[in-house]
Design a protein around this motif. Structure first.
Motif, PDB file in Angstrom:
ATOM      1  N   HIS A 241       0.814  -1.166  -0.078  1.00 44.08           N
ATOM      2  CA  HIS A 241      -0.129   0.171   0.173  1.00 44.08           C
ATOM      3  C   HIS A 241       1.063   1.112  -0.039  1.00 44.08           C
ATOM      4  CE1 HIS A 241      -3.507  -2.634   0.510  1.00 44.08           C
ATOM      5  NE2 HIS A 241      -3.434  -2.669   1.854  1.00 44.08           N
ATOM      6  N   LYS A 258      -0.739   0.436 -11.765  1.00 42.76           N
ATOM      7  CA  LYS A 258      -1.631  -0.509 -11.946  1.00 42.76           C
ATOM      8  C   LYS A 258      -0.712  -1.817 -12.517  1.00 42.76           C
ATOM      9  CE  LYS A 258      -5.166  -2.294 -15.064  1.00 42.76           C
ATOM     10  NZ  LYS A 258      -4.249  -3.115 -15.927  1.00 42.76           N
ATOM     11  N   HIS A 263      -2.291  -5.394 -10.886  1.00 42.11           N
ATOM     12  CA  HIS A 263      -3.818  -5.497 -10.661  1.00 42.11           C
ATOM     13  C   HIS A 263      -4.602  -6.009 -12.155  1.00 42.11           C
ATOM     14  CE1 HIS A 263      -3.742  -2.721  -7.056  1.00 42.11           C
ATOM     15  NE2 HIS A 263      -3.654  -3.840  -6.787  1.00 42.11           N
ATOM     16  N   ASN A 265      -7.513  -5.133 -12.804  1.00 43.51           N
ATOM     17  CA  ASN A 265      -8.555  -3.929 -13.093  1.00 43.51           C
ATOM     18  C   ASN A 265      -8.041  -2.714 -12.516  1.00 43.51           C
ATOM     19  OD1 ASN A 265     -10.722  -5.654 -14.227  1.00 43.51           O
ATOM     20  ND2 ASN A 265     -10.845  -6.581 -12.311  1.00 43.51           N
ATOM     21  N   SER A 267      -9.692  -0.337 -11.230  1.00 43.73           N
ATOM     22  CA  SER A 267     -10.639   0.097 -10.037  1.00 43.73           C
ATOM     23  C   SER A 267      -9.521  -0.482  -8.791  1.00 43.73           C
ATOM     24  CB  SER A 267     -11.814  -0.721  -9.891  1.00 43.73           C
ATOM     25  OG  SER A 267     -11.836  -2.243 -10.071  1.00 43.73           O
ATOM     26  N   ALA A 268      -9.159  -1.518  -8.871  1.00 40.30           N
ATOM     27  CA  ALA A 268      -8.113  -1.981  -7.639  1.00 40.30           C
ATOM     28  C   ALA A 268      -7.189  -1.180  -7.231  1.00 40.30           C
ATOM     29  CB  ALA A 268      -7.807  -3.300  -7.938  1.00 40.30           C
ATOM     30  N   THR A 269      -6.615  -0.259  -8.459  1.00 40.32           N
ATOM     31  CA  THR A 269      -5.497   0.579  -8.106  1.00 40.32           C
ATOM     32  C   THR A 269      -5.746   1.874  -7.451  1.00 40.32           C
ATOM     33  OG1 THR A 269      -4.476  -0.555  -9.892  1.00 40.32           O
ATOM     34  CG2 THR A 269      -3.464   1.613  -9.092  1.00 40.32           C
TER      35      THR A 269
END
Length: 291
Positions: A241, A258, A263, A265, A267-269
């Protein structure tokens, strides 16, 4: 059918062993609920009402909504598998609504604290200190996952190109660059490691020359982060993180982050961008004449 499903997600969907185990546990708990509450062992005969009642029971047991939604993801994947096999004609999950989860922001360590870790904290002499420091540098400097770190092979480290080859989720490979400072540490670590232990396939080893394992890394990170921060959560994932947050705060392109994180997608990033927004708000408040 459960065993067939587990083989399907392991070998065809290429889920990680950790995910396969989690899905197996979820289905065992679900099957136990159906057996004790509805006296049936046939998961394919379950209705949406039965699944909803399981959700209610989980909530009464104070299971977090995040954990409940993960279990529902298991059921969604399982019932889609049964539809594909022709065992089901109607998916009971279509009429099941997942409980809403509160957005949990990822914990991260402040930049100054991370700088303090590498410039002020005293690491042990010799192999142990070199290894500990390099583990922390690798987690923070590349953002790789714990499983990727312990699975790192000696052949995955390319000193000439200054990059690491990482095997991520679902066996997807990606390449992550590293810094000059990290290259110096790798050279020093390899020299000492090879002088102490016989050649091994895995890059990181314990003080006894055995391959590093997850619990070892957890304890290592917990110990060192405890010196510099009062964060309640001090795990290898917090360093992941921290890597993402610091990269974005310093202007890195979100699509590049990303790719570095592996990742699937965007959205995860995007969960990490909240810190960038907060930093922009602070700058705005300090600098804008009307703020």
């Amino acid at each position: 059918m459960i065993q067939g499903f587990l083989q399907y997600i392991r070998y065809e969907k290429r889920f990680s062993p950790h995910t396969v185990q989690a899905y197996s546990t979820d289905l065992e708990q679900y099957a136990l609920f159906l057996r004790s509450t509805y006296e049936t062992d046939d998961l394919s005969a379950a209705t949406h009402s039965m699944i909803r009642s399981w959700i209610v029971q989980l909530m009464e047991q104070k299971i977090t909504t995040r954990s409940i939604n993960r279990k529902l993801t298991t059921l969604k994947t399982y019932y889609k598998f049964l539809l594909r096999q022709g065992t089901l004609r109607v998916n009971p999950m279509l009429r099941v609504q997942a409980p809403k989860t509160s957005k949990r922001l990822p914990a991260f360590v402040d930049e100054r604290k991370m700088d303090q870790l590498f410039t002020e904290v005293a690491f042990p002499e010799g192999f142990t200190g070199l290894r500990d420091r390099l583990v922390l540098e690798t987690l923070y400097g590349t953002g790789m996952r714990l499983a990727e770190l312990v699975g790192l092979k000696d052949s995955d480290v390319d000193l000439h190109a200054m990059q690491l080859k990482v095997l991520g989720k679902r066996n997807k490979e990606r390449v992550i660059p590293f810094t000059d400072k990290m290259r110096e540490l790798i050279v020093a670590y390899r020299q000492v490691r090879n002088g102490h232990f016989a050649s091994r396939e895995k890059f990181f080893v314990t003080d006894q020359g055995k391959s590093l394992y997850p619990k070892f890394v957890y304890r290592l990170v917990l110990r060192y982060l405890g010196v510099i921060t009062t964060l309640e959560k001090r795990s290898p994932h917090v360093l992941r993180h921290t890597f993402a947050t610091h990269m974005l705060n310093r202007g890195a392109d979100i699509n590049s982050v990303k790719e570095l994180l592996g990742h699937a997608n965007l959205s995860a990033t995007q969960v990490y961008t909240h810190n960038t927004i907060e930093k922009l708000k602070k700058v705005y408040q300090q600098a804008h004449p009307r703020a």
